[in-house]
Design a protein around this motif. Structure first.
Motif, PDB file in Angstrom:
ATOM      1  N   UNK A 185      13.047  -4.152   3.795  1.00 23.50           N
ATOM      2  CA  UNK A 185      11.895  -5.029   3.560  1.00 23.50           C
ATOM      3  C   UNK A 185      10.959  -5.031   4.764  1.00 23.50           C
ATOM      4  N   UNK A 186      11.529  -5.154   5.966  1.00 23.83           N
ATOM      5  CA  UNK A 186      10.691  -5.150   7.168  1.00 23.83           C
ATOM      6  C   UNK A 186      10.015  -3.799   7.356  1.00 23.83           C
ATOM      7  N   UNK A 187      10.723  -2.715   7.057  1.00 23.72           N
ATOM      8  CA  UNK A 187      10.120  -1.384   7.167  1.00 23.72           C
ATOM      9  C   UNK A 187       8.937  -1.247   6.226  1.00 23.72           C
ATOM     10  N   UNK A 188       9.067  -1.817   5.022  1.00 25.33           N
ATOM     11  CA  UNK A 188       7.948  -1.794   4.092  1.00 25.33           C
ATOM     12  C   UNK A 188       6.736  -2.530   4.638  1.00 25.33           C
ATOM     13  N   UNK A 189       6.974  -3.689   5.256  1.00 27.07           N
ATOM     14  CA  UNK A 189       5.869  -4.416   5.867  1.00 27.07           C
ATOM     15  C   UNK A 189       5.221  -3.641   7.000  1.00 27.07           C
ATOM     16  N   UNK A 190       6.050  -2.990   7.815  1.00 24.98           N
ATOM     17  CA  UNK A 190       5.521  -2.181   8.924  1.00 24.98           C
ATOM     18  C   UNK A 190       4.649  -1.040   8.394  1.00 24.98           C
ATOM     19  N   UNK A 191       5.111  -0.402   7.337  1.00 23.48           N
ATOM     20  CA  UNK A 191       4.344   0.715   6.764  1.00 23.48           C
ATOM     21  C   UNK A 191       3.005   0.245   6.195  1.00 23.48           C
TER      22      UNK A 191
END
Length: 581
Positions: free
Chosen positions: A106-112
């Motif tokens: 989920x956090x990786x998606x936000x970063x992307x």
């Protein structure tokens, strides 16, 4: 603002605006079905290798695959779980549990998404080949090692994630080797490779999986299957939920999220570039990153794995005649249909067959040819490659990428610093300079043909923090004190703040020692850096001319006032303008 908005318009919208008819849909449907057939066993195999259940891989391919195609910046991108994530996902699950993986995804998606909106997509291309080849080859080794248990049919529980302890644990149970499992794995690997060579359009993964399942079901071979390890498959899409989120664990998972985001960004853009090369189209990198971010957030919400663009599946999509992102969206819908209809028979698939699929995936990822080519290049590139590869295999993927990038940056700075040079009072070949008359005999002229009380310093290459020592050593090149100093900057393309400060210090010292300092041929960016860093009282005492001929005339007393300016060019407080002469 209108132009900015268009930069983030998904390719699916662009295609529909341009016109989309029944022939296009028919071509996309065939391509989507073909890719779905390829992705079906692969998604399950990647999920199992990552430490998850097979249906999780299918859910990821359905949800993330649909969103990546629908919202992305490429016409042909196919998204889903990939081999690049196996190592990091397995490690996160082993350390933080499956809820920890969902948080990291989920956090990786936000970063992307943030990276795409900040237009970072154009910067990811600067990651050098030795780093990407090092960690992809390292991942290939780890994937291969992770499949030893199923390839050999070993009976081992709680196998460690780290490579060396894993191999030790597997060696300890070597007596449990299953010849039927090993024979089936070897036959499946051989079958996939033979189909790729002689029938490249055939869905080798699916054909081999079906044949292996049929053989095991008919012969009742004593090999482990999906059903015997995981039980019945839960063939439905879960309701989105964020119940897994825990704020107290977020900071601890941030490094893993950053790694997932970096891998997703790099692999998706590499896949989009491959698609561009095959079709002559152009993708929108920042739109692609935003789509990857949305897809990973959605995947985490339904309990899926990290997802990104898959190069092999994207290439299959193109070869199958895809015309638009609709093919990728249909691929996800076909996978959903397979998952709902075929789940009762998927439990018959032997683990040895899925392990064979991952062995072939690892062989493709290893890029042995590229690895060997980089080993033949410079010492710096070899060091970056081997460090990234070794740390990926033996330590951690996050550490490997960080160290690889830092080493690559140092190698780059060392090379750039090596381009910077200085010549002081050295002889030149007459006829090489722009101010010498053509047709004269070529011979060496001491000190550029100028009197001994005039010092000439010729700088070449970028003057930045890595090469500032070149500037500091300038006076040593001249030797005795001179009446006039000429600094030639025609071949200096870059002057960063550190180099400008060093050059400013040199100007002060030269002005203290001599009567006059003349700067020749400073370009626009060099003038800008000087104006921003060197004190105005110093610059006012410096003469700026465009050519060495103008400098020669001035110091020899033959210059007209129109060939020079005292101090930096007037009328341009920010960057310097064209200099007379």
């Amino acid at each position: 603002m209108g132009a900015d908005w268009k930069l983030f318009l998904p390719k699916s919208v662009t295609v529909l605006r341009q016109g989309y008819g029944l022939p296009d849909f028919r071509a996309d449907a065939i391509a989507g079905l073909t890719v779905a057939v390829v992705a079906l066993p692969l998604a399950m195999a990647l999920a199992i290798a990552s430490g998850a259940t097979p249906e999780v891989g299918l859910i990821t391919a359905v949800v993330a695959g649909f969103l990546i195609s629908a919202l992305g910046g490429s016409r042909f991108q196919i998204g889903g779980p990939t081999g690049a994530f196996v190592v990091i996902v397995y490690g996160v699950i082993s350390k933080y549990g499956y809820d920890g993986l969902l948080m990291a995804t989920l956090m990786a998606g936000g970063i992307l998404m943030v990276a795409g909106l900040a237009r970072v997509g154009t910067l990811i291309k600067y990651i050098p080949d030795p780093v990407t080849t090092g960690f992809t080859s390292g991942i290939a080794v780890i994937i291969m090692a992770s499949q030893i248990k199923d390839i050999l049919g070993l009976e081992a529980a709680g196998v460690p994630a780290e490579l060396i302890p894993k191999l030790q644990a597997l060696w300890a149970v070597r007596d449990t080797l299953s010849l039927p499992a090993f024979g089936l794995s070897a036959a499946c690997v051989a079958g996939i490779l033979l189909l790729r060579r002689y029938v490249p359009r055939a869905p080798g993964f699916l054909i081999v999986t079906i044949l292996a399942a049929g053989v095991v079901a008919l012969t009742q071979w004593p090999v482990e299957t999906i059903g015997s390890r995981f039980g019945e498959m839960n063939a439905r899409l879960p309701i989105p939920s964020l119940a897994f989120w825990r704020w107290d664990n977020a900071m601890e998972l941030l490094p893993s999220a950053m790694t997932i985001a970096l891998l997703a960004g790099v692999e998706s853009l590499l896949s989009a570039v491959v698609g561009d090369q095959m079709t002559g189209r152009r993708h929108r990198s920042n739109v692609e990153l935003v789509a990857q971010g949305v897809a990973n957030v959605a995947s985490a919400a339904v309990g899926g794995l990290p997802a990104t663009g898959a190069i092999a599946r994207t290439a299959t999509n193109i070869r199958s005649g895809a015309r638009s992102p609709v093919a990728g969206m249909l691929h996800a819908l076909f996978l959903l249909l397979f998952m709902l209809l075929l789940s009762p028979v998927m439990k018959l698939v032997p683990m040895a067959a899925l392990a064979a699929i991952l062995v072939v995936v690892a062989l493709n990822m290893a890029e042995a040819h590229r690895f060997r080519l980089i080993l033949r290049t410079s010492h710096g590139d070899r060091a970056v490659l081997l460090a990234t590869f070794g740390l990926t295999v033996l330590v951690d993927l996050t550490v490997a990428i960080e160290v690889g990038m830092v080493l690559a940056a140092f190698v780059f700075m060392h090379r750039m610093a090596g381009l910077a040079s200085i010549e002081g009072g050295a002889p030149i070949i007459e006829g090489d300079e722009d101010d010498l008359q053509p047709g004269r005999d070529r011979r060496y002229l001491p000190n550029h043909g100028l009197p001994a009380d005039i010092g000439v310093l010729t700088f070449r290459g970028p003057l930045f923090f890595g090469s500032a020592a070149v500037v500091k050593d300038a006076l040593d090149r001249i030797g005795a004190r001179k009446r006039v100093y000429i600094l030639r900057l025609e071949d200096v393309p870059l002057l960063d703040p550190t180099g400008a400060f060093a050059l400013g210090d040199l100007l002060r010292r030269l002005l203290d020692e001599g009567d006059e300092v003349v700067i020749v041929g400073a370009g626009h960016s060099v003038l800008r850096a000087l104006l921003q860093t060197v004190p105005k009282p110093v610059l006012k005492r410096v003469r700026f001319v465009r050519t060495f001929e103008a400098a020669r005339k001035r110091v020899l007393g033959a210059a007209g006032r129109d060939n020079e300016t005292a101090g930096p060019p007037s009328g341009e407080p920010a960057a310097g303008q064209a200099i007379k002469g």
